[in-house]
Scaffold this motif. Structure first.
Motif, PDB file in Angstrom:
ATOM      1  N   GLN A 180       0.824  -1.202   0.000  1.00  0.00           N
ATOM      2  CA  GLN A 180       0.000   0.000   0.000  1.00  0.00           C
ATOM      3  C   GLN A 180       0.863   1.259   0.000  1.00  0.00           C
ATOM      4  OE1 GLN A 180      -2.686   0.239   3.321  1.00  0.00           O
ATOM      5  NE2 GLN A 180      -3.801   1.978   2.495  1.00  0.00           N
ATOM      6  N   ALA A 181       1.958   1.224   0.758  1.00  0.00           N
ATOM      7  CA  ALA A 181       2.843   2.389   0.837  1.00  0.00           C
ATOM      8  C   ALA A 181       3.636   2.582  -0.444  1.00  0.00           C
ATOM      9  CB  ALA A 181       3.791   2.245   2.026  1.00  0.00           C
ATOM     10  N   GLN A 182       3.986   1.459  -1.097  1.00  0.00           N
ATOM     11  CA  GLN A 182       4.799   1.519  -2.309  1.00  0.00           C
ATOM     12  C   GLN A 182       4.117   0.700  -3.413  1.00  0.00           C
ATOM     13  OE1 GLN A 182       8.851   0.336  -1.407  1.00  0.00           O
ATOM     14  NE2 GLN A 182       8.990   1.680   0.365  1.00  0.00           N
ATOM     15  N   PRO A 183       3.009   1.193  -3.952  1.00  0.00           N
ATOM     16  CA  PRO A 183       2.225   0.394  -4.908  1.00  0.00           C
ATOM     17  C   PRO A 183       2.982   0.027  -6.182  1.00  0.00           C
ATOM     18  CG  PRO A 183       1.442   2.678  -4.805  1.00  0.00           C
ATOM     19  CD  PRO A 183       2.398   2.501  -3.674  1.00  0.00           C
ATOM     20  N   GLN A 184       4.037   0.731  -6.514  1.00  0.00           N
ATOM     21  CA  GLN A 184       4.802   0.420  -7.720  1.00  0.00           C
ATOM     22  C   GLN A 184       5.944  -0.558  -7.455  1.00  0.00           C
ATOM     23  OE1 GLN A 184       3.537   1.567 -10.541  1.00  0.00           O
ATOM     24  NE2 GLN A 184       2.000   2.554  -9.224  1.00  0.00           N
ATOM     25  N   SER A 185       6.117  -0.939  -6.214  1.00  0.00           N
ATOM     26  CA  SER A 185       7.248  -1.802  -5.860  1.00  0.00           C
ATOM     27  C   SER A 185       6.989  -3.244  -6.288  1.00  0.00           C
ATOM     28  CB  SER A 185       7.501  -1.750  -4.349  1.00  0.00           C
ATOM     29  OG  SER A 185       8.406  -2.769  -3.961  1.00  0.00           O
ATOM     30  N   ARG A 186       7.805  -3.732  -7.193  1.00  0.00           N
ATOM     31  CA  ARG A 186       7.698  -5.134  -7.617  1.00  0.00           C
ATOM     32  C   ARG A 186       7.999  -6.067  -6.453  1.00  0.00           C
ATOM     33  NH1 ARG A 186      10.052  -5.804 -12.825  1.00  0.00           N
ATOM     34  NH2 ARG A 186      10.225  -8.029 -12.331  1.00  0.00           N
ATOM     35  N   GLU A 187       8.976  -5.679  -5.620  1.00  0.00           N
ATOM     36  CA  GLU A 187       9.360  -6.537  -4.510  1.00  0.00           C
ATOM     37  C   GLU A 187       8.225  -6.651  -3.502  1.00  0.00           C
ATOM     38  OE1 GLU A 187      12.089  -9.088  -2.541  1.00  0.00           O
ATOM     39  OE2 GLU A 187      11.834  -8.347  -4.581  1.00  0.00           O
ATOM     40  N   ALA A 188       7.524  -5.537  -3.238  1.00  0.00           N
ATOM     41  CA  ALA A 188       6.399  -5.577  -2.311  1.00  0.00           C
ATOM     42  C   ALA A 188       5.305  -6.505  -2.829  1.00  0.00           C
ATOM     43  CB  ALA A 188       5.843  -4.169  -2.104  1.00  0.00           C
ATOM     44  N   GLY A 189       5.033  -6.442  -4.117  1.00  0.00           N
ATOM     45  CA  GLY A 189       4.034  -7.340  -4.709  1.00  0.00           C
ATOM     46  C   GLY A 189       4.460  -8.788  -4.633  1.00  0.00           C
ATOM     47  N   ARG A 190       5.737  -9.040  -4.925  1.00  0.00           N
ATOM     48  CA  ARG A 190       6.239 -10.424  -4.889  1.00  0.00           C
ATOM     49  C   ARG A 190       6.136 -11.014  -3.484  1.00  0.00           C
ATOM     50  NH1 ARG A 190      10.591 -13.030  -3.350  1.00  0.00           N
ATOM     51  NH2 ARG A 190      11.622 -11.125  -2.653  1.00  0.00           N
ATOM     52  N   VAL A 191       6.534 -10.231  -2.490  1.00  0.00           N
ATOM     53  CA  VAL A 191       6.489 -10.729  -1.116  1.00  0.00           C
ATOM     54  C   VAL A 191       5.052 -10.980  -0.682  1.00  0.00           C
ATOM     55  CG1 VAL A 191       6.960 -10.113   1.290  1.00  0.00           C
ATOM     56  CG2 VAL A 191       8.693  -9.717  -0.464  1.00  0.00           C
ATOM     57  N   THR A 192       4.149 -10.087  -1.042  1.00  0.00           N
ATOM     58  CA  THR A 192       2.739 -10.275  -0.689  1.00  0.00           C
ATOM     59  C   THR A 192       2.191 -11.566  -1.301  1.00  0.00           C
ATOM     60  OG1 THR A 192       2.465  -7.867  -0.626  1.00  0.00           O
ATOM     61  CG2 THR A 192       0.459  -9.197  -0.694  1.00  0.00           C
ATOM     62  N   LEU A 193       2.530 -11.809  -2.551  1.00  0.00           N
ATOM     63  CA  LEU A 193       2.107 -13.051  -3.200  1.00  0.00           C
ATOM     64  C   LEU A 193       2.676 -14.271  -2.482  1.00  0.00           C
ATOM     65  CD1 LEU A 193       2.425 -12.106  -6.979  1.00  0.00           C
ATOM     66  CD2 LEU A 193       0.337 -12.823  -5.811  1.00  0.00           C
ATOM     67  N   GLN A 194       3.949 -14.216  -2.129  1.00  0.00           N
ATOM     68  CA  GLN A 194       4.582 -15.347  -1.451  1.00  0.00           C
ATOM     69  C   GLN A 194       3.892 -15.653  -0.120  1.00  0.00           C
ATOM     70  OE1 GLN A 194       8.691 -14.110  -1.225  1.00  0.00           O
ATOM     71  NE2 GLN A 194       9.265 -15.292  -3.030  1.00  0.00           N
ATOM     72  N   VAL A 195       3.558 -14.601   0.616  1.00  0.00           N
ATOM     73  CA  VAL A 195       2.911 -14.812   1.914  1.00  0.00           C
ATOM     74  C   VAL A 195       1.509 -15.383   1.718  1.00  0.00           C
ATOM     75  CG1 VAL A 195       2.078 -13.697   4.020  1.00  0.00           C
ATOM     76  CG2 VAL A 195       4.283 -13.021   3.040  1.00  0.00           C
ATOM     77  N   LEU A 196       0.767 -14.874   0.757  1.00  0.00           N
ATOM     78  CA  LEU A 196      -0.570 -15.402   0.490  1.00  0.00           C
ATOM     79  C   LEU A 196      -0.522 -16.880   0.111  1.00  0.00           C
ATOM     80  CD1 LEU A 196      -2.124 -12.414  -1.501  1.00  0.00           C
ATOM     81  CD2 LEU A 196      -2.970 -13.318   0.680  1.00  0.00           C
ATOM     82  N   ILE A 197       0.459 -17.243  -0.715  1.00  0.00           N
ATOM     83  CA  ILE A 197       0.599 -18.642  -1.121  1.00  0.00           C
ATOM     84  C   ILE A 197       0.968 -19.506   0.084  1.00  0.00           C
ATOM     85  CG2 ILE A 197       1.971 -20.248  -2.508  1.00  0.00           C
ATOM     86  CD1 ILE A 197       2.183 -17.987  -4.621  1.00  0.00           C
ATOM     87  N   ALA A 198       1.900 -19.010   0.900  1.00  0.00           N
ATOM     88  CA  ALA A 198       2.319 -19.769   2.077  1.00  0.00           C
ATOM     89  C   ALA A 198       1.158 -19.997   3.034  1.00  0.00           C
ATOM     90  CB  ALA A 198       3.456 -19.042   2.791  1.00  0.00           C
ATOM     91  N   LEU A 199       0.225 -19.035   3.089  1.00  0.00           N
ATOM     92  CA  LEU A 199      -0.939 -19.149   3.970  1.00  0.00           C
ATOM     93  C   LEU A 199      -2.090 -19.904   3.302  1.00  0.00           C
ATOM     94  CD1 LEU A 199      -1.015 -15.543   5.502  1.00  0.00           C
ATOM     95  CD2 LEU A 199      -0.197 -17.650   6.580  1.00  0.00           C
ATOM     96  N   ASN A 200      -1.882 -20.369   2.079  1.00  0.00           N
ATOM     97  CA  ASN A 200      -2.909 -21.078   1.324  1.00  0.00           C
ATOM     98  C   ASN A 200      -4.158 -20.220   1.103  1.00  0.00           C
ATOM     99  OD1 ASN A 200      -2.544 -23.810   0.246  1.00  0.00           O
ATOM    100  ND2 ASN A 200      -1.819 -24.279   2.305  1.00  0.00           N
ATOM    101  N   ARG A 201      -3.981 -18.919   1.016  1.00  0.00           N
ATOM    102  CA  ARG A 201      -5.104 -18.018   0.735  1.00  0.00           C
ATOM    103  C   ARG A 201      -5.143 -17.763  -0.773  1.00  0.00           C
ATOM    104  NH1 ARG A 201      -5.052 -13.960   5.947  1.00  0.00           N
ATOM    105  NH2 ARG A 201      -6.659 -12.887   4.722  1.00  0.00           N
ATOM    106  N   ILE A 202      -5.380 -18.859  -1.488  1.00  0.00           N
ATOM    107  CA  ILE A 202      -5.249 -18.845  -2.945  1.00  0.00           C
ATOM    108  C   ILE A 202      -6.278 -17.923  -3.595  1.00  0.00           C
ATOM    109  CG2 ILE A 202      -5.140 -20.305  -4.990  1.00  0.00           C
ATOM    110  CD1 ILE A 202      -2.990 -20.832  -2.861  1.00  0.00           C
ATOM    111  N   GLY A 203      -7.483 -17.879  -3.052  1.00  0.00           N
ATOM    112  CA  GLY A 203      -8.529 -17.082  -3.669  1.00  0.00           C
ATOM    113  C   GLY A 203      -8.238 -15.594  -3.698  1.00  0.00           C
ATOM    114  N   GLU A 204      -7.279 -15.125  -2.892  1.00  0.00           N
ATOM    115  CA  GLU A 204      -6.963 -13.697  -2.823  1.00  0.00           C
ATOM    116  C   GLU A 204      -5.802 -13.311  -3.740  1.00  0.00           C
ATOM    117  OE1 GLU A 204      -6.574 -12.371   1.285  1.00  0.00           O
ATOM    118  OE2 GLU A 204      -7.636 -14.172   1.954  1.00  0.00           O
ATOM    119  N   ILE A 205      -5.323 -14.249  -4.532  1.00  0.00           N
ATOM    120  CA  ILE A 205      -4.081 -14.034  -5.271  1.00  0.00           C
ATOM    121  C   ILE A 205      -4.306 -13.501  -6.682  1.00  0.00           C
ATOM    122  CG2 ILE A 205      -2.176 -15.308  -6.379  1.00  0.00           C
ATOM    123  CD1 ILE A 205      -2.071 -17.037  -3.860  1.00  0.00           C
ATOM    124  N   GLY A 206      -5.423 -13.903  -7.315  1.00  0.00           N
ATOM    125  CA  GLY A 206      -5.589 -13.697  -8.749  1.00  0.00           C
ATOM    126  C   GLY A 206      -5.339 -12.294  -9.247  1.00  0.00           C
TER     127      GLY A 206
END
Length: 588
Positions: A115-141
């Motif tokens: 949210q603070a850095q919406p253009q950050s590729r790294e922030a997006g990548r980390v968010t995706l990794q955490v969602l996958i690790a938590l098995n919150r697949i429906g929130e990833i698309g």
């Protein structure tokens, strides 16, 4: 200011912080009053968001983490990240939460970063990794689609191809396949990203158990780009009786300008299907197309050894070792060990036991000691010291259940090879008593019972295997072949082998069994067709015995002798072949 700075200074701050706080140096000495080093007196000052209170907050956060209070440390670090908008502090907050197994907290930090850095590729990548690790697949698309679309077009295909690996451990693979397909929908029509997107969708479908859908995706990828390597790798993985269209796709690709790695993967698939002769041709082609490719030479050497072409196998293995000499890495070391063991086997076959020992001495990895011990036992047996060989295997300490099984099967194989069938049977009986549900052991015992001529025990045990594991098609084949070989119950033999063929229609040993049923039934033309197909797929001495006999009785005696000679070269001591030659009174 970044985390590298914090990390390098952490120890110093931890040691000096009490003194700084007590004397008020940090709080009372503005940066402007600290004279710079002489060499930097004229340098422009570097602005930093690190003021005294923030420095103390970071220090306190790290001390809490180190002191066993990660929740407090996480809160302090995340608050500092928000105040400074520093990406590395956001990353540090995520790491602290993950190390504490606080998944929701990690996701909170990752989302705050995004949210603070919406253009950050790294922030997006980390968010995706955490969602996958938590098995919150429906929130990833949506996030996945957004991140991929934001990438430069030239980088996008590579990232898309790596997407399935990120979902390898998710529990709901069907949902993951649906989400990824939805996220990649916007990339499918683009000629740059379309083949990669279809390939990844296919891989996700395969992971979800949808092999039909996976094959369709691979076809779509190859339609857009006939040289889409990822799609061909997928097709290779799909090869089998349930997907007969996969292999023609692979062959079409190979007719163009294939990657050597693809041809090598195809050869491995052929080896897994026991189509050794076809695999050998593919491996030979790789060494022609890319003669400096070490892996191809190793694989070719192992196949040549399997077919008892000792001189060619030795040359290929030596070529591999020469090419691999300047390459480092665990995979290369593993491959070198395989080559050493194979060269020891070649030396053993030539009765050059000293050379075999020298090759075995090169194997230093402790994980391979059991393999070396098996080969040393084989060397003893070759010299007539069978009891010593068996004792050597039994004396090896068992560190794991897997090693115990390797020891058992190695001793059984040793006893079978030197026709000590009763000892092998009794050894397996002891193992079966300890593990009565182990169908593999019962199957092996059934095969030994046949060698003992105890067909009643063989049939009883094979039927036990079929009842315990209906998918164990080798048991159907073994029982059907035994009936055919003894020329009894031929209709039942045919039915059993047909069941095996449904599971493995290209398996040369099962084709051999069906060919033998046709021969026993008087269908010589069909028998010859099946046996020739089996022999083309795999050069095997027992198949050679059967094919040669059908050629012999149909008047093709020169061809029969050629096949038999080839069989003798493959396995000079094969019982079925020697019995056939003796019965037909043929001297080669």
């Amino acid at each position: 200011m970044g985390l590298d700075y914090y990390g390098s200074m952490k120890l110093l701050f931890c040691l000096l912080a009490p003194m700084f706080v007590a004397t008020g140096v940090v709080a009372q000495t503005p940066a402007s009053q600290v004279p710079p080093p002489e060499s930097q007196a004229t340098s422009r000052p570097v602005t930093s968001a690190l003021n005294a209170p923030l420095f103390y907050q970071l220090l306190l956060g790290e001390l809490n983490v180190q002191g066993g209070e990660p929740g407090t440390g996480y809160s302090l670090i995340l608050d500092a990240a928000r105040k400074t908008n520093d990406a590395e502090l956001y990353q540090r907050a995520v790491d602290i939460a993950l190390q504490s197994r606080a998944g929701d907290a990690a996701l909170q930090a990752a989302r705050a970063w995004k949210q603070a850095q919406p253009q950050s590729r790294e922030a997006g990548r980390v968010t995706l990794q955490v969602l996958i690790a938590l098995n919150r697949i429906g929130e990833i698309g949506d996030l996945l689609a957004e991140e991929i679309s934001a990438m430069p077009l030239q980088d996008r295909a590579a990232v898309i191809l790596g997407t399935p690996r990120a979902f390898a451990r998710v529990t709901d693979r069907k949902e993951a396949a649906r989400v990824v397909e939805q996220a990649l929908a916007g990339q499918l029509s683009n000629p740059v990203t379309g083949p990669a997107a279809w390939s990844s969708i296919g891989r996700m479908r395969e992971m979800a158990g949808d092999s039909d859908g996976a094959l369709k995706a691979a076809q779509s990828a190859l339609k857009m780009d006939p040289q889409a390597d990822a799609a061909v790798f997928l097709a290779i993985d799909l090869m089998g009786p349930t997907q007969p269209l996969a292999e023609p796709m692979v062959r079409t690709y190979l007719a163009g300008k294939p990657l050597p790695e693809v041809r090598l993967a195809y050869a491995r698939a052929l080896l897994n299907a026991k189509r050794d002769s076809e695999a050998r041709k593919q491996l030979q082609q790789v060494t022609v197309e890319k003669p400096d490719y070490p892996t191809a030479w190793l694989a070719l050497g192992l196949v040549q050894l399997q077919e008892n072409d000792l001189d060619l196998a030795e040359a290929s293995l030596q070529r591999f070792l020469a090419l691999a000499a300047g390459i480092n890495g665990a995979n290369v070391e593993r491959a070198q060990i395989d080559a050493y063991l194979a060269l020891a086997q070649i030396a053993e076959a030539r009765k050059d036991y000293a050379a075999a020992d020298r090759w075995l001495d090169k194997v230093e990895d402790p994980q391979d000691r059991i393999s070396v011990q098996v080969r040393r036992a084989s060397l003893l047996a070759r010299q007539g010291k069978i009891d010593e060989a068996a004792a050597l295997l039994r004396a090896w300490p068992e560190r794991t259940a897997a090693e115990a099984r390797v020891k058992l099967l190695a001793e059984v194989q040793l006893l079978r090879e030197y026709r000590r069938y009763r000892q092998a049977y009794d050894l397996l009986e002891e193992a079966v008593q300890r593990q009565p549900e182990d169908m593999d052991l019962i199957y092996d015992q059934a095969l030994v019972a046949e060698r003992l001529g105890d067909f009643e025990a063989m049939e009883r045990k094979l039927r036990q295997v079929i009842a315990g594991r209906p998918s164990f098609f080798h048991a159907y084949n073994a029982l059907g072949y035994s009936f055919a070989d003894r020329n009894v119950r031929l209709q039942e033999a045919r039915e059993l082998i047909e069941k095996a063929l449904k599971n493995a229609p290209d398996d040369p040993m099962i084709l051999d069994s069906m060919g033998w049923v046709e021969f026993r039934s008087g269908n010589l033309t069909q028998a010859l067709k099946l046996l020739q197909s089996a022999y083309d797929k795999r050069r095997d001495a027992e198949i050679a015995a059967h094919l040669g006999e059908v050629l012999w009785v149909t008047g093709q005696k020169e061809q029969a002798v050629t096949v038999w000679r080839d069989g003798i070269r493959l396995a000079p001591d094969n019982e079925a072949l020697l019995e056939t030659l003796k019965r037909l009174q043929v001297n080669l």
